[in-house]
Design a protein around this motif. Structure first.
Motif, short mmCIF file in Angstrom:
data_model
loop_
_atom_site.label_atom_id
_atom_site.label_comp_id
_atom_site.label_asym_id
_atom_site.label_seq_id
_atom_site.Cartn_x
_atom_site.Cartn_y
_atom_site.Cartn_z
N UNK A 1 0.82 -1.21 0.00
CA UNK A 1 0.00 0.00 0.00
C UNK A 1 0.85 1.26 0.00
N UNK A 2 1.92 1.30 0.78
CA UNK A 2 2.74 2.51 0.92
C UNK A 2 3.78 2.66 -0.19
N UNK A 3 4.21 1.56 -0.78
CA UNK A 3 5.24 1.59 -1.81
C UNK A 3 4.79 0.85 -3.06
N UNK A 4 5.23 1.33 -4.22
CA UNK A 4 5.10 0.55 -5.43
C UNK A 4 6.40 -0.23 -5.58
N UNK A 5 6.34 -1.32 -6.31
CA UNK A 5 7.52 -2.14 -6.59
C UNK A 5 7.91 -1.99 -8.05
N UNK A 6 9.19 -1.75 -8.28
CA UNK A 6 9.75 -1.91 -9.61
C UNK A 6 10.61 -3.17 -9.53
N UNK B 1 17.05 -7.35 -18.13
CA UNK B 1 16.72 -6.02 -18.63
C UNK B 1 15.24 -5.67 -18.50
N UNK B 2 14.38 -6.66 -18.30
CA UNK B 2 12.94 -6.43 -18.16
C UNK B 2 12.61 -5.98 -16.75
N UNK B 3 11.55 -5.19 -16.63
CA UNK B 3 11.04 -4.83 -15.31
C UNK B 3 9.54 -4.61 -15.37
N UNK B 4 8.90 -4.87 -14.23
CA UNK B 4 7.48 -4.60 -14.05
C UNK B 4 7.32 -3.62 -12.91
N UNK B 5 6.39 -2.68 -13.08
CA UNK B 5 6.09 -1.72 -12.02
C UNK B 5 4.71 -2.05 -11.49
N UNK B 6 4.65 -2.36 -10.20
CA UNK B 6 3.41 -2.83 -9.58
C UNK B 6 2.92 -1.80 -8.57
N UNK B 7 1.70 -1.34 -8.76
CA UNK B 7 1.07 -0.33 -7.92
C UNK B 7 0.23 -1.00 -6.83
N UNK B 8 -0.31 -0.23 -5.86
CA UNK B 8 -1.06 -0.85 -4.77
C UNK B 8 -2.25 -1.73 -5.19
N UNK B 9 -2.84 -1.48 -6.33
CA UNK B 9 -3.95 -2.33 -6.78
C UNK B 9 -3.49 -3.51 -7.62
N UNK B 10 -2.19 -3.71 -7.70
CA UNK B 10 -1.61 -4.80 -8.49
C UNK B 10 -1.11 -5.90 -7.58
N UNK B 11 -1.77 -7.04 -7.61
CA UNK B 11 -1.31 -8.21 -6.87
C UNK B 11 -0.24 -8.87 -7.73
N UNK B 12 0.89 -9.19 -7.13
CA UNK B 12 1.96 -9.81 -7.89
C UNK B 12 2.57 -10.97 -7.10
N UNK B 13 3.06 -11.96 -7.87
CA UNK B 13 3.63 -13.18 -7.28
C UNK B 13 5.04 -13.34 -7.86
N UNK B 14 6.05 -12.74 -7.20
CA UNK B 14 7.41 -12.77 -7.75
C UNK B 14 8.12 -14.09 -7.53
N UNK B 15 9.23 -14.21 -8.25
CA UNK B 15 10.17 -15.33 -8.11
C UNK B 15 9.59 -16.69 -8.46
N UNK B 16 8.69 -16.72 -9.43
CA UNK B 16 8.18 -17.99 -9.92
C UNK B 16 9.11 -18.51 -11.02
N UNK B 17 9.26 -19.82 -11.06
CA UNK B 17 10.14 -20.46 -12.04
C UNK B 17 9.49 -20.49 -13.41
N UNK B 18 10.30 -20.35 -14.43
CA UNK B 18 9.81 -20.46 -15.81
C UNK B 18 9.85 -21.92 -16.26
#
Length: 157
Positions: free
Chosen positions: A68-73, A122-139
């Protein structure tokens, strides 16, 4: 959510706030492969980076999260990472609420309309407070990944 790559960022950055441009500039200006793991201050508590070397896991082992307080890049320096992504929904079930202490809320694995983003170096995603994200998943099985997560205070946008 915004998805981009450092190679194309200069063509896109004028569409975003000065604060986001400053955060991504850190990624452009630093050799992230040589940064020490841990926290790197960019602009006090408003913008800082967490550098980490991790191993990706199956999606089932990774918890969806939001802040809520921070976005993630979420930037991938090396390796391949999948990040699950979905918009906030009333259907989400809270598994752990640490918003007050850590600006982190985790959800159970059931995320309606979740899509997978494959991040290459080189890729990045910017996730805002309304964006649920699940990082570090294996390809394609567990893999080493070096990533940088830049935290940008929402009130600095």
């Amino acid at each position: 959510m915004i998805f981009s790559n450092l190679k194309t960022w200069d063509n896109e950055k004028s569409a975003y706030s000065e604060t986001i441009r400053k955060a991504v500039a850190f990624l452009q200006e630093k050799d992230c492969s040589k940064l020490e793991e841990g926290k790197h201050v960019i602009d006090g508590d408003k913008i800082f980076a967490n550098v980490m070397d991790k191993v990706t896991e199956s999606k089932e082992k990774r918890a969806p999260e939001a802040h809520i307080k921070y976005i993630d890049i979420q930037y991938v320096e090396s390796g391949i990472e999948v990040i699950g992504f979905a918009k906030m929904s009333d259907e989400l079930v809270v598994a752990e609420d640490s918003l007050e202490a850590k600006d982190l809320i985790k959800y159970t694995n059931e995320v309606p309309n979740e899509v997978d983003l494959k991040l290459l170096p080189g890729d990045f995603g910017i996730f805002f407070p309304d964006d649920v994200h699940r990082p570090l998943c294996a390809f394609d099985g567990p893999a080493n990944v070096r990533k940088v997560v830049i935290k940008v205070a929402v009130d600095a946008l």
